[in-house]
Design a protein around this motif. Structure first.
Motif, PDB file in Angstrom:
ATOM      1  N   PHE A 117      -3.769   5.046  16.908  1.00 43.73           N
ATOM      2  CA  PHE A 117      -2.353   5.374  16.810  1.00 43.73           C
ATOM      3  C   PHE A 117      -2.086   6.795  17.308  1.00 43.73           C
ATOM      4  O   PHE A 117      -2.947   7.668  17.242  1.00 43.73           O
ATOM      5  CB  PHE A 117      -1.888   5.329  15.340  1.00 43.73           C
ATOM      6  CG  PHE A 117      -2.165   4.033  14.644  1.00 43.73           C
ATOM      7  CD1 PHE A 117      -3.397   3.783  14.066  1.00 43.73           C
ATOM      8  CD2 PHE A 117      -1.182   3.061  14.551  1.00 43.73           C
ATOM      9  CE1 PHE A 117      -3.657   2.587  13.420  1.00 43.73           C
ATOM     10  CE2 PHE A 117      -1.427   1.867  13.904  1.00 43.73           C
ATOM     11  CZ  PHE A 117      -2.668   1.634  13.341  1.00 43.73           C
TER      12      PHE A 117
ATOM     13  N   SER B  16      -0.889  -4.676   8.047  1.00 45.60           N
ATOM     14  CA  SER B  16      -0.671  -3.770   9.179  1.00 45.60           C
ATOM     15  C   SER B  16      -1.182  -2.383   8.847  1.00 45.60           C
ATOM     16  O   SER B  16      -1.057  -1.925   7.716  1.00 45.60           O
ATOM     17  CB  SER B  16       0.821  -3.688   9.506  1.00 45.60           C
ATOM     18  OG  SER B  16       1.087  -2.636  10.421  1.00 45.60           O
ATOM     19  N   TYR B  17      -1.760  -1.702   9.841  1.00 43.69           N
ATOM     20  CA  TYR B  17      -2.163  -0.318   9.634  1.00 43.69           C
ATOM     21  C   TYR B  17      -1.009   0.660   9.772  1.00 43.69           C
ATOM     22  O   TYR B  17      -1.140   1.822   9.431  1.00 43.69           O
ATOM     23  CB  TYR B  17      -3.249   0.081  10.637  1.00 43.69           C
ATOM     24  CG  TYR B  17      -4.634  -0.322  10.239  1.00 43.69           C
ATOM     25  CD1 TYR B  17      -5.282  -1.367  10.870  1.00 43.69           C
ATOM     26  CD2 TYR B  17      -5.304   0.350   9.223  1.00 43.69           C
ATOM     27  CE1 TYR B  17      -6.564  -1.734  10.506  1.00 43.69           C
ATOM     28  CE2 TYR B  17      -6.578  -0.008   8.857  1.00 43.69           C
ATOM     29  CZ  TYR B  17      -7.214  -1.056   9.509  1.00 43.69           C
ATOM     30  OH  TYR B  17      -8.468  -1.419   9.141  1.00 43.69           O
ATOM     31  N   GLU B  18       0.142   0.227  10.266  1.00 41.55           N
ATOM     32  CA  GLU B  18       1.245   1.151  10.525  1.00 41.55           C
ATOM     33  C   GLU B  18       1.808   1.682   9.214  1.00 41.55           C
ATOM     34  O   GLU B  18       2.268   0.916   8.372  1.00 41.55           O
ATOM     35  CB  GLU B  18       2.356   0.463  11.310  1.00 41.55           C
ATOM     36  CG  GLU B  18       3.531   1.367  11.596  1.00 41.55           C
ATOM     37  CD  GLU B  18       4.597   0.678  12.417  1.00 41.55           C
ATOM     38  OE1 GLU B  18       4.314  -0.413  12.952  1.00 41.55           O
ATOM     39  OE2 GLU B  18       5.699   1.234  12.524  1.00 41.55           O
ATOM     40  N   GLN B  19       1.767   2.992   9.059  1.00 41.09           N
ATOM     41  CA  GLN B  19       2.285   3.618   7.851  1.00 41.09           C
ATOM     42  C   GLN B  19       3.652   4.241   8.120  1.00 41.09           C
ATOM     43  O   GLN B  19       3.887   4.796   9.194  1.00 41.09           O
ATOM     44  CB  GLN B  19       1.318   4.695   7.342  1.00 41.09           C
ATOM     45  CG  GLN B  19      -0.010   4.111   6.872  1.00 41.09           C
ATOM     46  CD  GLN B  19      -0.904   5.136   6.218  1.00 41.09           C
ATOM     47  OE1 GLN B  19      -0.470   6.234   5.871  1.00 41.09           O
ATOM     48  NE2 GLN B  19      -2.160   4.772   6.021  1.00 41.09           N
TER      49      GLN B  19
ATOM     50  N   LEU C 110       5.561   6.758  13.698  1.00 38.34           N
ATOM     51  CA  LEU C 110       4.663   6.112  14.642  1.00 38.34           C
ATOM     52  C   LEU C 110       5.253   6.191  16.039  1.00 38.34           C
ATOM     53  O   LEU C 110       6.404   5.819  16.269  1.00 38.34           O
ATOM     54  CB  LEU C 110       4.455   4.647  14.262  1.00 38.34           C
ATOM     55  CG  LEU C 110       3.550   3.869  15.188  1.00 38.34           C
ATOM     56  CD1 LEU C 110       2.126   4.393  15.110  1.00 38.34           C
ATOM     57  CD2 LEU C 110       3.578   2.379  14.828  1.00 38.34           C
TER      58      LEU C 110
ATOM     59  N   TYR D  49       0.958   9.411  16.180  1.00 39.55           N
ATOM     60  CA  TYR D  49       2.125   9.706  15.363  1.00 39.55           C
ATOM     61  C   TYR D  49       2.733  11.014  15.853  1.00 39.55           C
ATOM     62  O   TYR D  49       2.025  11.904  16.336  1.00 39.55           O
ATOM     63  CB  TYR D  49       1.741   9.852  13.887  1.00 39.55           C
ATOM     64  CG  TYR D  49       1.621   8.547  13.135  1.00 39.55           C
ATOM     65  CD1 TYR D  49       0.485   7.765  13.235  1.00 39.55           C
ATOM     66  CD2 TYR D  49       2.665   8.101  12.326  1.00 39.55           C
ATOM     67  CE1 TYR D  49       0.391   6.566  12.543  1.00 39.55           C
ATOM     68  CE2 TYR D  49       2.579   6.909  11.634  1.00 39.55           C
ATOM     69  CZ  TYR D  49       1.433   6.149  11.749  1.00 39.55           C
ATOM     70  OH  TYR D  49       1.343   4.964  11.060  1.00 39.55           O
TER      71      TYR D  49
ATOM     72  N   LEU E 193      -5.574   5.615   7.190  1.00 46.32           N
ATOM     73  CA  LEU E 193      -5.602   6.253   8.500  1.00 46.32           C
ATOM     74  C   LEU E 193      -6.428   7.527   8.418  1.00 46.32           C
ATOM     75  O   LEU E 193      -6.343   8.275   7.444  1.00 46.32           O
ATOM     76  CB  LEU E 193      -4.180   6.593   8.947  1.00 46.32           C
ATOM     77  CG  LEU E 193      -3.268   5.414   9.274  1.00 46.32           C
ATOM     78  CD1 LEU E 193      -1.864   5.906   9.589  1.00 46.32           C
ATOM     79  CD2 LEU E 193      -3.819   4.598  10.418  1.00 46.32           C
TER      80      LEU E 193
ATOM     81  N   GLU F 143      -8.488   1.008   3.876  1.00 46.47           N
ATOM     82  CA  GLU F 143      -7.633   0.713   5.022  1.00 46.47           C
ATOM     83  C   GLU F 143      -6.676   1.860   5.279  1.00 46.47           C
ATOM     84  O   GLU F 143      -5.487   1.691   5.461  1.00 46.47           O
ATOM     85  CB  GLU F 143      -6.854  -0.584   4.806  1.00 46.47           C
ATOM     86  CG  GLU F 143      -7.698  -1.836   4.914  1.00 46.47           C
ATOM     87  CD  GLU F 143      -8.582  -2.052   3.700  1.00 46.47           C
ATOM     88  OE1 GLU F 143      -9.757  -2.395   3.859  1.00 46.47           O
ATOM     89  OE2 GLU F 143      -8.084  -1.866   2.576  1.00 46.47           O
TER      90      GLU F 143
ATOM     91  N   TYR G 190       0.830  -1.198   0.000  1.00 42.53           N
ATOM     92  CA  TYR G 190       0.000   0.000   0.000  1.00 42.53           C
ATOM     93  C   TYR G 190       0.872   1.258   0.000  1.00 42.53           C
ATOM     94  O   TYR G 190       1.874   1.332   0.721  1.00 42.53           O
ATOM     95  CB  TYR G 190      -0.875   0.046   1.259  1.00 42.53           C
ATOM     96  CG  TYR G 190      -2.034  -0.920   1.290  1.00 42.53           C
ATOM     97  CD1 TYR G 190      -1.846  -2.293   1.265  1.00 42.53           C
ATOM     98  CD2 TYR G 190      -3.329  -0.442   1.368  1.00 42.53           C
ATOM     99  CE1 TYR G 190      -2.913  -3.170   1.300  1.00 42.53           C
ATOM    100  CE2 TYR G 190      -4.419  -1.301   1.417  1.00 42.53           C
ATOM    101  CZ  TYR G 190      -4.203  -2.663   1.386  1.00 42.53           C
ATOM    102  OH  TYR G 190      -5.269  -3.524   1.428  1.00 42.53           O
TER     103      TYR G 190
ATOM    104  N   ARG H 227       2.774   1.039   3.524  1.00 45.90           N
ATOM    105  CA  ARG H 227       2.609   0.050   4.584  1.00 45.90           C
ATOM    106  C   ARG H 227       2.432  -1.334   3.997  1.00 45.90           C
ATOM    107  O   ARG H 227       2.111  -1.486   2.809  1.00 45.90           O
ATOM    108  CB  ARG H 227       1.413   0.392   5.470  1.00 45.90           C
ATOM    109  CG  ARG H 227       0.065   0.222   4.807  1.00 45.90           C
ATOM    110  CD  ARG H 227      -1.043   0.361   5.847  1.00 45.90           C
ATOM    111  NE  ARG H 227      -2.380   0.256   5.276  1.00 45.90           N
ATOM    112  CZ  ARG H 227      -3.071  -0.892   5.172  1.00 45.90           C
ATOM    113  NH1 ARG H 227      -2.539  -2.024   5.565  1.00 45.90           N
ATOM    114  NH2 ARG H 227      -4.281  -0.886   4.663  1.00 45.90           N
TER     115      ARG H 227
ATOM    116  N   LYS I 233       0.796   2.494  19.436  1.00 47.36           N
ATOM    117  CA  LYS I 233      -0.471   2.049  18.874  1.00 47.36           C
ATOM    118  C   LYS I 233      -1.170   1.095  19.830  1.00 47.36           C
ATOM    119  O   LYS I 233      -0.558   0.557  20.755  1.00 47.36           O
ATOM    120  CB  LYS I 233      -0.233   1.348  17.532  1.00 47.36           C
ATOM    121  CG  LYS I 233       0.561   0.061  17.662  1.00 47.36           C
ATOM    122  CD  LYS I 233       0.787  -0.581  16.294  1.00 47.36           C
ATOM    123  CE  LYS I 233       1.606  -1.862  16.440  1.00 47.36           C
ATOM    124  NZ  LYS I 233       1.927  -2.472  15.134  1.00 47.36           N
TER     125      LYS I 233
END
Lengths: 112, 113
Positions: free
Chosen positions: B34, A98-101, B46, B36, B101, B99, A31, A94, B49
């Motif tokens: 999250f 996982s949602y972590e960008q 990040l 950031y 943020l 998906e 993504y 990402r 979370k």
């Protein structure tokens, strides 16, 4: 491992000019995202891609186009720049699970 | 749609002060949450979370607990340092198809020696 890189870091355009911002990631992320950051507005999603060859519109897509011809690159184009597009642009990527960008350092664009 | 509301500041604190940044959210289902952080001249990183109710995320002395009953994810640190000066963004993972943020507007924190 460079993470997410953006080119250029700064740019000044005149109204009506065109340009392309390049985002590259070396983490094999599926993504990728383009955001713009404006004072008091937080980050707003312009376009995103869930894989090579696919793109979709985000929250504020008007005036921008994108392409994802290779998995590691995500290009953001402005065909005819307007002063309202003066902003800081961030790319992010990402993994699909996982949602972590992970964010790039940003491109500061000024349109006069 | 999903949304995040957070304190916007700016806030100025003295070193070693206690920090709380409020964040509440509106979402269907059970999103991931999250925090950031953006240091001057850099992109977002990040900070911490939490993926389900009652989870506590922690990192670098910062903590936040996912409170489903109050739909909140407040960020706290017991003793801030000058190096904590930055903009802090609360965000949730939007499961609506992209998906992506969803970010709050960010809060600028300045810590003075």
């Amino acid at each position: 491992n460079a993470g997410v890189t953006q080119t250029p870091k700064f740019r000044v355009l005149k109204t009506g000019q065109s340009m392309t911002l390049l985002c590259a990631q070396d983490m094999n992320h599926e993504y990728m995202y383009w955001y713009r950051q404006d004072p008091g507005m937080g980050l707003r999603l312009i376009h995103y891609s869930v894989g090579e060859g696919t793109t979709a519109k985000g929250e504020v897509p008007d005036g921008y186009n994108v392409s994802r011809l290779k998995k590691q690159n995500f290009l953001l184009g402005l065909e005819s720049a307007a002063p309202s597009q003066t902003s800081v642009y961030f790319c992010a990527s990402r993994l699909s699970q996982s949602y972590e960008q992970y964010f790039g350092p940003g491109t500061r664009l000024t349109v006069t | 749609g999903n949304s995040v509301t957070q304190m916007e500041g700016p806030v100025t604190l003295s070193e070693e002060a206690f920090l709380t940044i409020n964040c509440t959210y509106t979402a269907t289902g059970y999103p991931s949450l999250f925090w950031y952080v953006q240091y001057p001249g850099e992109g977002l990183q990040l900070l911490l979370k939490a993926t389900k109710a009652d989870d506590k995320g922690s990192n670098k002395g910062f903590e936040a607990t996912y409170r489903k009953e109050t739909t909140s994810f407040h960020l706290e640190k017991g003793s801030v340092q000058v190096s904590d000066s930055a903009v802090y963004f609360c965000a949730l993972g939007d499961q609506g198809g992209s998906e992506k943020l969803v970010f709050g507007k960010g809060m600028k924190l300045t810590v003075n020696p």
